[in-house]
Design a protein around this motif. Structure first.
Motif, PDB file in Angstrom:
ATOM      1  N   THR A 115       0.861  -1.187   0.000  1.00 21.38           N
ATOM      2  CA  THR A 115       0.000   0.000   0.000  1.00 21.38           C
ATOM      3  C   THR A 115       0.896   1.236   0.000  1.00 21.38           C
ATOM      4  O   THR A 115       1.299   1.708  -1.053  1.00 21.38           O
ATOM      5  N   SER A 116       1.213   1.733   1.175  1.00 21.90           N
ATOM      6  CA  SER A 116       2.113   2.891   1.296  1.00 21.90           C
ATOM      7  C   SER A 116       3.464   2.437   1.832  1.00 21.90           C
ATOM      8  O   SER A 116       4.062   3.089   2.689  1.00 21.90           O
ATOM      9  N   ASP A 117       3.969   1.335   1.316  1.00 18.18           N
ATOM     10  CA  ASP A 117       5.230   0.753   1.780  1.00 18.18           C
ATOM     11  C   ASP A 117       5.981   0.136   0.600  1.00 18.18           C
ATOM     12  O   ASP A 117       6.360  -1.025   0.622  1.00 18.18           O
ATOM     13  N   LEU A 118       6.223   0.949  -0.428  1.00 25.21           N
ATOM     14  CA  LEU A 118       6.714   0.451  -1.717  1.00 25.21           C
ATOM     15  C   LEU A 118       8.231   0.350  -1.729  1.00 25.21           C
ATOM     16  O   LEU A 118       8.940   1.104  -2.392  1.00 25.21           O
ATOM     17  N   ARG A 119       8.745  -0.627  -0.989  1.00 23.25           N
ATOM     18  CA  ARG A 119      10.192  -0.812  -0.869  1.00 23.25           C
ATOM     19  C   ARG A 119      10.492  -2.265  -0.525  1.00 23.25           C
ATOM     20  O   ARG A 119       9.587  -3.019  -0.131  1.00 23.25           O
ATOM     21  N   VAL A 120      11.758  -2.630  -0.637  1.00 29.01           N
ATOM     22  CA  VAL A 120      12.207  -3.955  -0.190  1.00 29.01           C
ATOM     23  C   VAL A 120      13.155  -3.848   1.004  1.00 29.01           C
ATOM     24  O   VAL A 120      13.333  -4.822   1.729  1.00 29.01           O
ATOM     25  N   HIS A 121      13.772  -2.677   1.219  1.00 30.29           N
ATOM     26  CA  HIS A 121      14.644  -2.475   2.371  1.00 30.29           C
ATOM     27  C   HIS A 121      13.797  -2.131   3.595  1.00 30.29           C
ATOM     28  O   HIS A 121      12.862  -1.357   3.510  1.00 30.29           O
ATOM     29  N   ASP A 122      14.158  -2.722   4.723  1.00 25.31           N
ATOM     30  CA  ASP A 122      13.417  -2.545   5.976  1.00 25.31           C
ATOM     31  C   ASP A 122      11.915  -2.659   5.714  1.00 25.31           C
ATOM     32  O   ASP A 122      11.146  -1.733   5.978  1.00 25.31           O
ATOM     33  N   GLN A 123      11.533  -3.814   5.228  1.00 23.30           N
ATOM     34  CA  GLN A 123      10.144  -4.058   4.819  1.00 23.30           C
ATOM     35  C   GLN A 123       9.580  -5.220   5.643  1.00 23.30           C
ATOM     36  O   GLN A 123       9.644  -6.388   5.248  1.00 23.30           O
ATOM     37  N   PRO A 124       9.036  -4.925   6.840  1.00 24.44           N
ATOM     38  CA  PRO A 124       8.549  -6.001   7.715  1.00 24.44           C
ATOM     39  C   PRO A 124       7.437  -6.839   7.097  1.00 24.44           C
ATOM     40  O   PRO A 124       7.308  -8.031   7.413  1.00 24.44           O
TER      41      PRO A 124
END
Length: 472
Positions: free
Chosen positions: A24-33
């Motif tokens: 959703t509002s977390d478009l990353r792979v680094h520090d991605q719980p």
């Protein structure tokens, strides 16, 4: 729009336990719980983003954010492909599309980052109900979009579910501790049988701001790393320079935090490792962001209703409102900030406070109108921060001095003393020397005729008296 199933990466497999990661509002792979939790509990994951009809119908899918989102999705897809995976895109109602993917793959769990807006919490409820019919669990993860979850720290005493004043919140926030930063996964296995719609293209979005920034995780990380290392206008000078309008020494990271291209938890850790007064000031701004999220989580109605009602009888003068939106108020520093917003889809933080005070206090116009205009253009148009900052400026929110007024002339003298910011954004006044640019209406005769710029639309003394009478 046809769906395609790209050739499976060499590392992809079929069979085994499947989980879905709903980005959703977390478009990353680094520090991605969210992604890491899914990978721990399944053999394969479906990294899914839904171009949600509900978001479009609610009016949040404005051109600047759609274009920036296209960059972010392309960047996320590239990061996943570098790890043997890919991003799956679907278009439609988010609950329907997630349920379809679950049915197609037999996924047992859907993972999603927790949100605080009414839309986000409603989405979680609808997903939980729909997935239960498929025998699928919804796992909601905290501390993904913010540093601390909204309810992580609360005041002592009965009946207090959130902090209403920032300073005591900050004291508790600073001592609460943050989770560890998670590394990016090395491998992401995606079922090769899951089809995807094409990624949206930035070039297909019309009516964007000409100076709109480029989105994506890689861009965010490069920008943050460079800003941390800059010993002049980076984090080292942030405490002294972040209000300097012409210096433009803010991080400009807010769009990347809004879309989750950069983890706020990682940002806090890296800033504190850098150390110094600038790092402390930057971390404090991230605490403000958390503060607004915990307010909205506790009081969802504050997105549209006064947090602390002042019983305002707001004025409505269409000509004045149009002049404010167009950057034609006759107050150069206000107009410069509004033109920066139109050109970049972004505005300097000091400019935001100044133009919000001008609309709500000087013109005495309802904060909701200003908040809606900002959301129509801001690439970092976060509901919690936008609405609660507007309420703070209007004196209906958490400001402990609700009747404070930011005088645009005093603000210009303090934060743009030589008029460089105004000359950058108001070309009609580019030939003015020094601070005279802030009061061009004082010129007379031939000098006044040399430029085409409006006189002030309001008298500051009269408007102040009007506001004070209205507020009592």
């Amino acid at each position: 729009m046809s769906r395609t199933t790209p050739p499976a990466p060499p590392s992809a497999t079929s069979g085994g336990r499947v989980a879905v990661v709903l980005f959703t509002s977390d478009l990353r792979v680094h520090d991605q719980p969210v992604l890491r939790a899914a990978l721990r509990g399944a053999d394969e994951v479906v990294p899914l983003f839904v171009l949600d009809d509900g978001v479009r119908e609610a009016g949040f899918a404005v051109p600047n954010r759609r274009a920036f989102l296209a960059d972010c999705l392309a960047g996320l897809d590239a990061e996943l492909r570098a790890r043997g995976g890919r991003l799956v895109v679907r278009t439609g109602r988010v609950v329907d599309e997630v349920a379809r993917v679950v049915a197609e793959t037999g996924a047992l769990t859907v993972h999603v980052a927790g949100g605080v807006s009414g839309y986000a919490t409603g989405r979680e409820q609808r997903l939980r109900t729909a997935l239960a019919a498929h025998g699928c669990e919804l796992a909601v993860h905290d501390a993904v979009i913010t540093v601390l979850p909204p309810g992580a720290v609360t005041p002592t005493g009965a009946g207090s579910d959130h902090f209403a004043v920032f300073t005591p919140y900050l004291r508790r926030w600073e001592t609460a501790g943050t989770r560890a930063v998670l590394g990016a996964p090395r491998t992401v296995r995606v079922p090769d049988r899951v089809a995807s719609d094409p990624l949206p293209a930035r070039t297909s979005v019309q009516n964007t701001s000409p100076g709109l920034a480029t989105g994506g995780e890689r861009t965010a990380r490069k920008r943050f790393t460079a800003w941390l290392a800059d010993g002049v206008s980076g984090i080292a000078g942030y405490e002294d320079q972040h209000d300097d309008l012409p210096g433009d020494a803010t991080s400009r990271l807010s769009p990347y935090f809004h879309f989750g291209c950069l983890s706020p938890v990682e940002a806090v850790h890296r800033a504190r490792q850098r150390g110094g007064p600038g790092a402390e000031a930057f971390v404090r701004q991230l605490a403000w962001r958390d503060f607004h999220h915990q307010v909205l989580a506790a009081r969802p109605a504050a997105a549209h209703a006064d947090y602390r009602p002042r019983h305002d009888a707001w004025r409505s003068d269409p000509a004045e409102i149009d002049a404010w939106k167009a950057g034609l108020t006759g107050f150069p520093v206000v107009d410069a900030a509004m033109r920066q917003l139109a050109h970049e889809g972004w505005m300097h933080n000091r400019g935001r406070l100044l133009v919000a005070s001008f609309l709500t206090k000087t013109l005495y116009v309802d904060w909701r109108l200003g908040a809606a205009h900002f959301l129509s253009l801001l690439v970092d148009g976060d509901l919690a921060n936008n609405q609660m900052n507007w309420q703070w400026a209007a004196g209906t929110g958490t400001d402990t001095r609700p009747n404070r007024i930011l005088n645009p002339l005093a603000q210009a003298k303090r934060f743009d003393p030589h008029g460089d910011y105004v000359r950058r954004w108001v070309p009609e006044l580019a030939d003015f020397a020094g601070s005279a640019v802030h009061q061009p209406w004082r010129l007379e005769g031939p000098a006044r005729a040399r430029f085409d710029y409006p006189d002030p639309i309001v008298d500051l003394a009269e408007s102040r008296a009007r506001f004070e009478r209205a507020r009592g």
